[in-house]
Design a protein around this motif. Structure first.
Motif, short mmCIF file in Angstrom:
data_model
loop_
_atom_site.label_atom_id
_atom_site.label_comp_id
_atom_site.label_asym_id
_atom_site.label_seq_id
_atom_site.Cartn_x
_atom_site.Cartn_y
_atom_site.Cartn_z
N ASN A 90 0.82 -1.21 0.00
CA ASN A 90 0.00 0.00 0.00
C ASN A 90 0.85 1.26 0.00
O ASN A 90 0.47 2.27 -0.60
CB ASN A 90 -1.00 -0.01 1.17
CG ASN A 90 -2.27 -0.71 0.79
OD1 ASN A 90 -2.86 -0.43 -0.24
ND2 ASN A 90 -2.69 -1.65 1.62
N LEU A 114 1.86 1.72 -3.57
CA LEU A 114 0.73 2.23 -4.36
C LEU A 114 0.59 3.74 -4.15
O LEU A 114 0.40 4.49 -5.11
CB LEU A 114 -0.58 1.54 -3.95
CG LEU A 114 -0.79 0.12 -4.44
CD1 LEU A 114 -2.02 -0.49 -3.79
CD2 LEU A 114 -0.92 0.09 -5.95
N LYS A 115 0.66 4.16 -2.90
CA LYS A 115 0.50 5.58 -2.58
C LYS A 115 1.63 6.41 -3.18
O LYS A 115 1.41 7.50 -3.71
CB LYS A 115 0.45 5.77 -1.06
CG LYS A 115 0.05 7.15 -0.62
CD LYS A 115 0.03 7.23 0.90
CE LYS A 115 -1.41 7.44 1.33
NZ LYS A 115 -1.55 7.52 2.77
N ALA A 144 -4.01 4.47 -4.91
CA ALA A 144 -4.05 4.06 -3.50
C ALA A 144 -5.44 4.24 -2.90
O ALA A 144 -5.78 3.58 -1.91
CB ALA A 144 -3.02 4.85 -2.70
#
Length: 192
Positions: free
Chosen positions: A29, A32-33, A40
């Motif tokens: 995550n 992704l961010k 995200a």
């Protein structure tokens, strides 16, 4: 991934390879961010995989305590099929609820088609001594995998040669009964 409306995180809840399931989810995550805030923020579900292994139950509880309030968690086993139907049904429901991405968020993708050149199963050359040398990965593989002391295995090899078109190709090159054929380090006498 940018064109995806829903993300499914498949996590190894057995931690068989010494990884921590909570840390793995956090790291992905974070990536992704860092890559895209839009990405995200997409809807996510967790597929807690390898539930057929003993250690998985404790790690599933850890996942539920840490992330159960934010994400739907589906215990599954890819090996036994346990939980897969429930996951797929819910994913189907979620996809029908999630609106399509706005066109300005979808990057144009150029389609590239790559085709493999047609491989010949064999090539034949006749050397100065009149021996027919047959080369090629496919034909060599079949010779090396055959127990040449087993009559049934040899008959099977002959059928494979015929289906590959090897016999016809040898005849087309003028082979005669009793001529020598060399394939994969082995020599055979040709009989029509």
């Amino acid at each position: 991934v940018e064109r995806t409306r829903l993300l499914i995180h498949v996590l190894d809840t057995s931690q068989y390879e010494g990884r921590d399931v909570l840390e793995d989810f956090k790291v992905i995550n974070g990536e992704l961010k860092a890559y895209s805030k839009n990405l995200a923020q997409r809807k996510q579900v967790i597929a807690a995989n390898k539930m057929d292994l003993p250690e998985a139950e404790d790690n599933l509880e850890r996942l539920r305590k840490t992330y159960g309030g934010q994400y739907e968690i589906f215990p599954i086993s890819a090996v036994t099929g346990r939980g897969i139907d429930a996951l797929l049904l819910r994913v189907g429901e979620l996809l029908s609820e999630i609106e399509a991405l706005p066109e300005d968020e979808v990057e144009e993708v150029q389609e590239i088609i790559i085709t493999e050149k047609e491989r010949k199963p064999f090539e034949i050359k006749k050397d100065d001594d009149g021996i027919y040398i047959v080369t090629g990965d496919e034909v060599t593989k079949h010779v090396l995998m055959t127990d040449l002391d087993n009559e049934e295995a040899v008959r099977r090899l002959q059928v494979i040669f015929d289906r590959m078109g090897l016999d016809d190709a040898l005849r087309g090159m003028g082979i005669r009964e009793g001529d020598t054929v060399h394939i994969g380090g082995m020599e055979f006498e040709f009989f029509d």
